[in-house]
Design a protein around this motif. Structure first.
Motif, short mmCIF file in Angstrom:
data_model
loop_
_atom_site.label_atom_id
_atom_site.label_comp_id
_atom_site.label_asym_id
_atom_site.label_seq_id
_atom_site.Cartn_x
_atom_site.Cartn_y
_atom_site.Cartn_z
N PRO B 38 0.55 -1.55 -0.10
CA PRO B 38 -0.16 0.05 0.08
C PRO B 38 1.04 1.39 0.41
O PRO B 38 1.54 1.55 0.09
N GLU B 39 0.34 2.47 -0.81
CA GLU B 39 1.13 3.41 -0.80
C GLU B 39 2.00 3.90 0.44
O GLU B 39 1.27 3.98 1.90
N TRP B 183 -1.86 1.48 10.02
CA TRP B 183 -2.03 2.53 11.14
C TRP B 183 -2.78 3.40 11.09
O TRP B 183 -2.58 4.28 10.28
N ASP B 184 -4.55 3.19 10.41
CA ASP B 184 -4.73 4.37 9.57
C ASP B 184 -5.54 5.72 10.44
O ASP B 184 -5.19 6.69 9.39
N HIS B 188 -7.35 2.63 14.17
CA HIS B 188 -7.48 1.81 13.58
C HIS B 188 -6.52 0.52 12.46
O HIS B 188 -6.14 2.00 12.30
N ILE B 189 -6.81 -0.18 11.92
CA ILE B 189 -5.38 -0.98 11.58
C ILE B 189 -5.59 -1.40 10.81
O ILE B 189 -6.70 -2.44 10.91
N THR B 190 -5.60 -1.71 9.52
CA THR B 190 -5.44 -2.67 8.54
C THR B 190 -4.42 -3.36 8.52
O THR B 190 -3.81 -2.64 8.08
N ALA B 191 -4.74 -5.23 8.54
CA ALA B 191 -3.53 -5.86 7.99
C ALA B 191 -3.24 -6.31 7.48
O ALA B 191 -4.56 -7.30 6.67
N GLY B 248 4.00 7.28 12.01
CA GLY B 248 2.77 8.00 11.21
C GLY B 248 2.17 7.72 10.70
O GLY B 248 1.27 8.20 9.78
N GLY B 249 1.55 6.46 10.26
CA GLY B 249 0.32 5.99 9.76
C GLY B 249 1.13 4.70 8.41
O GLY B 249 0.47 4.72 8.32
#
Ligand code: FES
Ligand code: FES
Lengths: 208, 715
Positions: B38-39, B183-184, B188-191, B248-249
C-alpha cells in the motif's frame, strides 16, 4: 552500468564490497549458461574491468513489453525490484537463493531465477513474467486451473513460468522431460500430480 | 428452517469443480499478503539471534537510526533479556527500502553474554545440562497404565523390543510468516496478513495495541501456506502495527526471511520411543510398554498419541517433553499423529515379522471391536491391498535376495476432522441477480472459497462461478480458523442454511407477483431459471429484478446433521532399495481415505495428494539439522533442507472411500488425515525390502545404511 562508472572515484569500503558483489555475481552468470548473459557482453565487461557502483541509480527495465523505470541499488535483485519497486508481484520470493523456482521469470527467453539475478544485469534485456502469458483455453494457466495444479498457489507462478519456458523450447515434451523441466521448482502443498498433468495438457492444447 | 441433511440428488456437490481462484493464481494476478504494497509502505527487517542462548548486555541502535532511509526501530529483546534459540527476535528496523533496513540491522550493535546451550536433545538430557527453562529440561508427564502390561509381556508368545525416532521438521510455508500493517488513524489498523485465522490475527493486533477489535481489519484474500503455523499476528505482526503507529501511519511490511522462517516459524516436534510390544501367534497384541520423548524447542508440545489406532488391552506409557534451545513447535498438519503413527506402525510391523504373520493380517486382528472405524478400516485395507497388488507382490521380511530389493508396507491412521457449530455465513441476493457469500474464514489452499460457492450454486441452480464467495476478511460474520481439518465442516452447514433461507425469502417475495400467484411450494430453481411446477418461467436474473431495491440478506447458522467427525484411512507403499547405496526409490503410493460427504471431489483429491506428498517428504527427506557445538541450525534453506521435486513423486493412487453411509455422515474435513500414514508406510516398506528395521526417519541413504550396518554388528 557504464553510467555509474564515475562513482568509482568515491571508493569507500562499502562501495568496494558492492562492486565486488557485482563481479562475483557476474562470475556466477558466466558459469551458468542459464542466466543468459551472452558471451560478447561478458567479454566487454572483462575488457573494461569491474565497474564499481554504489548508492542508488535509475535503471530502465523492459518488463512484459513495457519500459519501467526504477531507482535501484546495484545489489538489488531483479526479483526485489520487480516486487518491491514495480509491483510486478507474480514472481514470488521464497528461498531467495536459487533453490525453489518461485521467482522464475523469462530473461531473453531463458527461464532464470530472478532472486539471484541483479536488476542492473537485466537492463536492455527482455523480461517476461507470467502476468504477460495467455490465460485463454489453450494456455498453461488454463491447464493448471483445469488440473487443479495449485493449492495455496504461492509456488504456482514459478511452475507456470517454468512450464511456459519448457513448452516454448520443447513443444512435445515426454513425461520425463516435463518432470526434468520442472525439477527446479518446489511446491510445499504437494500439487505435483496436477502440475505435471497440466504441463502435458497444455502442450497438447497449444498445438491444436 | 435450518436443514438437517444434504439433498439426495445433487448437480454440483460431490462432483469435480476447478477452484474459483485458479486462474488468478496461475496468472500471477492474485495478490498475496506479501504482494501488497500500500501507498507509502516501509520495509521491516528483523534482527534475530545468531546464538542459541545469550543474555543481551546492551543494544545500541544509534548508528542504525541515523542511516539513510531508516524511519523507526523497535527493540524486542532489550538489555537484560535473554535470547533462547538461534533465530529468536531482537529488534526490527523499518526503512524506505528493504536494502536500507538490512544495512541498519547490520549496524545495530548488540553485546551478548554467551550462555551455555543445550540445542540438541542429547545435550538437554545430559547430566548437568544447562537449563533451557527453569525447573529442568526434561518434563515427565504422568505415566498412563491400563491393565497389566508387565504380566502380558511375560505371557506372550513373542515380544519385540525396539527404539524408533523421527527428527524435528519445519513447516516450510512458501510464503513466510508476516503481514503489512497500516495504522489508518489513531485507532484503526488494516493488516494484510498471511494467516490461517483472520479473526485470531485481528484479536491479537487489537489486544497488543490496546484498541477494540472492531477497529481492526485483517485481510487475507489468498495466502501462501500455513500447515498449522500461522494462527495469529505473532510478535512480527504486532510490531509492524506498532512501527506503523510510530511513523505516523505509513504501512509497515514485515515478512520473515527464509532462514528465520525455519528457525522461528514453527516446527513439528521430534519423537523417540523405546517400545516393548507383545503378541500371540494368533496375531493378537496383548501388551505394550512405551517410554517416549520429544522436543518442541523452548516450548512444550511434543506429546503424541500412543497406542495409536489399535486396541491394546494392557499398556503402560511414560512420556517426557524435552526442552532445547530451539525455535518452539507449532501445530503442524495433524499434530502428533504422524509421529504416533510411525512408532505404532513400526512396532506392529516388527512384531508381525517376529511372529511370522502377514502385516495386513496382524492389523486386522487388532482393530477395536465395536468401534465405528473398524469396518471402515477393513474395507479400506481390502481396497488398498488390491490397488497395490499385495497378494501378488508381498514377500515376508528377510526373504528378499540381491542388491536391488523391492518392499511393501502399509499404515493406518485416524483423525477427528469435525467442525465448530457457532460459525456463520451471510448470503445476499441483489436485484441484479448477484449472490454474495461472506464469512471471516480464509482459504489456505484447501479450496473453501470454492466449496462455499458450490453449495450456493447448488441451492440457486447456478454455476459456482456465478457466486461471489467472499472470505478472508475479519470484519465478516464469524468464520472458522483453518486448522485441524475443521474449516469445511464448520463452514458448509451455515453456508447451506444461509442459501436456503435466502432462496425461500426470494420465493416469498416474488411469488405474489407471478402469473397465477402460485404458492411458494411450486417454485424451484435450476439451470439459471426460475421454475413454477417444474416449468421454466424466467431467468434467475429476471426473478431477482422483482425483489426491488432492498437486497435479500440472510445469516446462516450451523445445524445438526450436516457435518460429522472421525475418519480412518489406510496407505500402502511400494519401494525399491539399493542395498549398496542405501538409496530408496518410491514406486507407488496408494491412499484410501474416507471423509464423509465430499463437496468438491477435485479439491478434495488435491488435498489427499498434498497430504501424501507432505508425508512423503517426512518419510524420505526432511530433517532439521542442528550443530551441537554452535547450537545453530545448519540447513535453514531449501537446498539442504530437502523437499521433494517433481521427479521424486512416484505414481500415487488416491481412492475416495465413499459408500452411501459415508455420504450420509455429512461433511468432514480432509486436510490432516492423508498426511499421517505415509511416512510410517514408507518405513515399513523399506524394512520389508531390506530385511531389517530402519529405526530413524527419514529414509535417507545414511539411515538405511546405518540400519544395515547395525544388523551386521558394524554400528
Ligand atoms: S526464490 Fe528464487 S529460487 Fe527460490
Ligand atoms: S500450491 Fe502451495 S506451495 Fe505449491
Amino acid at each position: 552500468m557504464r553510467d555509474n562508472a564515475s562513482s568509482s572515484n568515491s571508493g569507500n569500503r562499502r562501495d568496494f564490497l558492492r562492486g565486488s558483489g557485482v563481479a562475483a555475481a557476474t562470475a556466477v552468470f558466466t558459469q551458468t549458461a542459464q542466466v543468459g548473459m551472452d558471451e560478447a557482453a561478458a567479454e566487454a565487461l572483462a575488457a573494461q574491468g569491474v565497474a564499481v557502483q554504489s548508492g542508488s541509480m535509475k535503471i530502465t527495465l523492459q518488463v512484459n513489453g513495457q519500459s519501467m523505470v526504477s531507482e535501484v541499488e546495484p545489489r538489488s535483485t531483479l526479483l526485489d525490484v520487480l516486487r518491491h519497486r514495480l509491483d510486478v508481484t507474480g514472481p514470488k520470493r521464497v528461498c531467495d537463493r536459487s533453490s525453489c523456482g518461485a521467482c522464475t521469470i523469462l530473461l531473453n527467453g531463458q527461464s532464470i531465477y530472478s532472486c539471484t539475478t541483479l536488476a542492473v544485469a537485466a537492463q536492455g534485456k527482455e523480461i517476461r513474467t507470467l502476468e504477460s502469458f495467455d490465460t485463454g483455453p489453450k494456455s498453461v494457466a488454463h491447464a493448471f486451473h483445469q488440473n487443479d495444479g495449485l493449492m495455496c498457489g504461492y509456488c504456482t507462478p514459478g511452475f507456470v513460468t517454468a512450464c511456459q519456458a519448457l513448452l516454448e523450447k520443447n513443444p512435445n515434451p515426454t513425461l520425463e522431460e516435463v518432470k526434468k523441466g520442472l525439477d527446479g521448482n518446489i511446491c510445499r502443498c504437494g500439487t505435483y500430480v496436477g502440475v505435471v498433468q497440466a504441463a502435458l495438457d497444455a502442450a497438447k492444447a497449444i498445438k491444436v | 428452517m435450518a436443514a438437517n441433511s444434504w439433498p439426495e440428488q445433487t448437480k454440483l456437490i460431490n462432483t469435480r469443480i476447478p477452484r474459483l481462484d485458479g486462474i488468478a493464481k496461475a496468472s500471477g494476478k492474485a495478490k498475496y499478503p506479501s504482494d501488497e504494497r500500500p501507498e507509502g509502505t516501509l520495509f521491516g527487517v528483523i534482527l534475530y539471534s545468531p546464538h542459541p542462548h545469550a543474555k543481551i548486555k546492551s543494544i545500541d541502535t544509534t548508528v542504525a537510526e541515523k542511516m539513510a532511509g531508516v524511519k523507526a526501530i523497535e527493540v524486542i529483546a532489550g538489555p537484560g533479556k535473554f535470547v533462547r534459540y538461534h533465530g529468536d527476535d531482537i529488534a526490527i528496523v523499518a526503512a524506505e527500502s528493504e536494502e536500507q533496513a538490512l544495512d541498519a540491522v547490520r549496524a545495530i550493535k548488540v553485546d551478548y553474554e554467551l550462555l551455555p546451550h543445550a540445542a540438541t536433545e542429547e545435550q538437554a538430557m545430559a547430566k548437568n545440562a544447562p537449563e533451557v527453562v527453569r525447573g529442568g529440561n526434561v518434563r515427565k508427564g504422568r505415566a498412563q497404565t491400563t491393565g497389566k502390561p508387565d504380566e502380558a509381556l511375560q505371557k506372550a508368545d513373542a515380544v519385540i523390543e525396539a527404539a524408533y525416532s523421527v527428527p524435528v521438521v519445519t513447516h516450510v510455508c512458501l510464503e513466510t510468516h508476516g503481514l503489512t500493517a497500516r495504522w489508518d488513524d489513531k485507532n484503526h489498523i488494516t493488516a494484510w496478513a498471511s494467516t490461517q485465522a483472520v479473526t485470531a490475527t485481528a484479536n491479537e493486533l487489537a489486544e497488543s495495541n490496546e484498541i477494540p477489535v472492531s477497529n481492526v481489519t485483517v485481510l487475507t484474500e489468498v495466502m501462501g501456506g500455513g500447515f498449522g503455523s500461522k494462527f495469529g499476528a505473532d510478535i512480527w505482526g504486532t510490531t509492524a502495527a506498532r512501527l506503523s503507529k510510530k511513523v505516523g501511519g505509513r504501512p509497515v511490511k514485515i515478512f520473515l526471511d527464509r532462514i528465520q522462517e525455519h528457525l522461528a516459524g514453527g516446527n513439528r516436534p521430534s519423537a523417540s520411543a523405546k517400545i516393548k510390544l507383545a503378541g500371540n501367534k494368533d496375531g493378537k497384541i496383548t501388551g505394550m510398554i512405551a517410554e517416549t520423548h520429544g522436543t518442541g524447542g523452548v516450548a512444550r508440545g511434543a506429546q503424541f498419541p500412543l497406542p495409536y489406532v489399535y486396541s491394546i488391552p494392557n499398556f503402560k506409557r511414560e512420556h517426557s517433553d524435552v526442552f532445547v534451545n530451539g525455535g518452539n513447535a507449532r501445530a503442524m498438519r495433524a499434530p502428533g499423529h504422524p509421529e504416533g503413527c510411525i512408532i505404532m506402525e513400526s512396532a506392529i510391523d516388527d512384531l508381525a515379522a517376529k511372529l511370522g504373520i502377514d502385516p495386513l493380517e496382524i492389523r486386522k486382528a487388532n482393530l477395536a471391536p465395536g468401534d465405528f472405524r473398524t469396518k471402515i478400516y477393513l474395507d479400506e485395507i481390502a481396497i488398498g491391498a488390491d490397488l497395490i497388488g499385495w497378494k501378488q507382490n508381498y514377500k515376508p521380511r528377510g526373504t528378499q535376495k540381491g542388491i536391488i530389493r523391492r518392499g511393501f508396507g502399509l499404515a493406518l491412521h485416524q483423525w477427528g476432522g469435525g467442525g465448530a457449530n457457532d460459525k456463520q455465513v451471510s448470503c445476499t441476493i441483489s436485484s441484479d441477480g448477484t449472490i454474495e457469500l461472506k464469512s471471516a474464514t480464509q482459504d489456505i489452499g484447501t479450496g473453501i472459497r470454492t466449496v462455499l460457492a458450490i453449495i450456493a450454486a447448488e441451492v440457486f441452480g447456478l454455476k459456482p462461478t456465478d457466486i461471489k464467495s467472499n472470505i478472508g476478511n475479519s470484519t465478516f460474520p464469524p468464520g472458522q480458523s483453518s486448522g485441524g481439518s475443521t474449516t469445511t465442516p464448520s463452514m458448509s452447514p451455515p453456508c447451506y442454511n444461509a442459501c436456503l433461507e435466502a432462496r425461500d425469502e426470494l420465493f416469498k417475495k416474488i411469488a405474489p407477483g407471478l402469473r397465477g400467484t402460485p404458492p411458494v411450494t411450486d417454485l424451484s430453481l435450476a439451470d439459471g431459471q426460475l421454475l413454477v411446477k417444474g416449468q421454466p418461467v424466467m431467468s434467475f436474473k429476471d426473478a431477482c429484478r422483482k425483489i426491488g431495491m432492498n437486497p435479500i440478506s440472510t445469516l446462516g447458522k450451523s445445524s445438526p446433521g450436516l457435518a460429522s467427525n472421525g475418519v480412518g484411512g489406510v496407505q500402502f507403499v511400494d519401494v525399491t532399495v539399493d542395498m549398496e547405496t542405501g538409496v530408496v526409490k518410491l514406486n507407488k503410493i496408494v491412499a484410501v481415505q474416507d471423509s464423509g460427504l465430499i463437496i468438491d471431489k477435485m479439491t478434495w483429491e488435491s488435498q489427499v495428494y498434498g497430504g501424501v506428498i507432505g508425508g512423503l517428504n517426512y518419510g524420505m527427506f526432511e530433517e532439521r539439522v542442528v550443530d551441537p557445538i554452535s547450537g545453530r541450525m545448519l540447513n535453514p534453506d531449501m537446498e539442504l533442507y530437502q523437499l521433494a521435486g517433481a521427479s521424486d513423486i512416484p505414481e500415487i493412487i488416491v481412492h475416495a472411500y465413499e459408500p452411501p453411509e459415508q455420504k450420509q455422515r455429512g461433511v468432514i474435513g480432509i486436510g490432516e488425515p492423508p498426511t499421517i500414514g505415509t511416512a510410517a508406510a514408507i518405513g515399513n516398506a523399506v524394512s520389508n525390502a531390506i530385511g531389517v528395521r530402519v529405526t530413524h526417519w527419514p529414509m535417507t541413504p545414511m539411515n538405511v545404511l546405518n540400519a544395515l550396518a547395525a544388523q551386521e554388528g558394524k554400528a
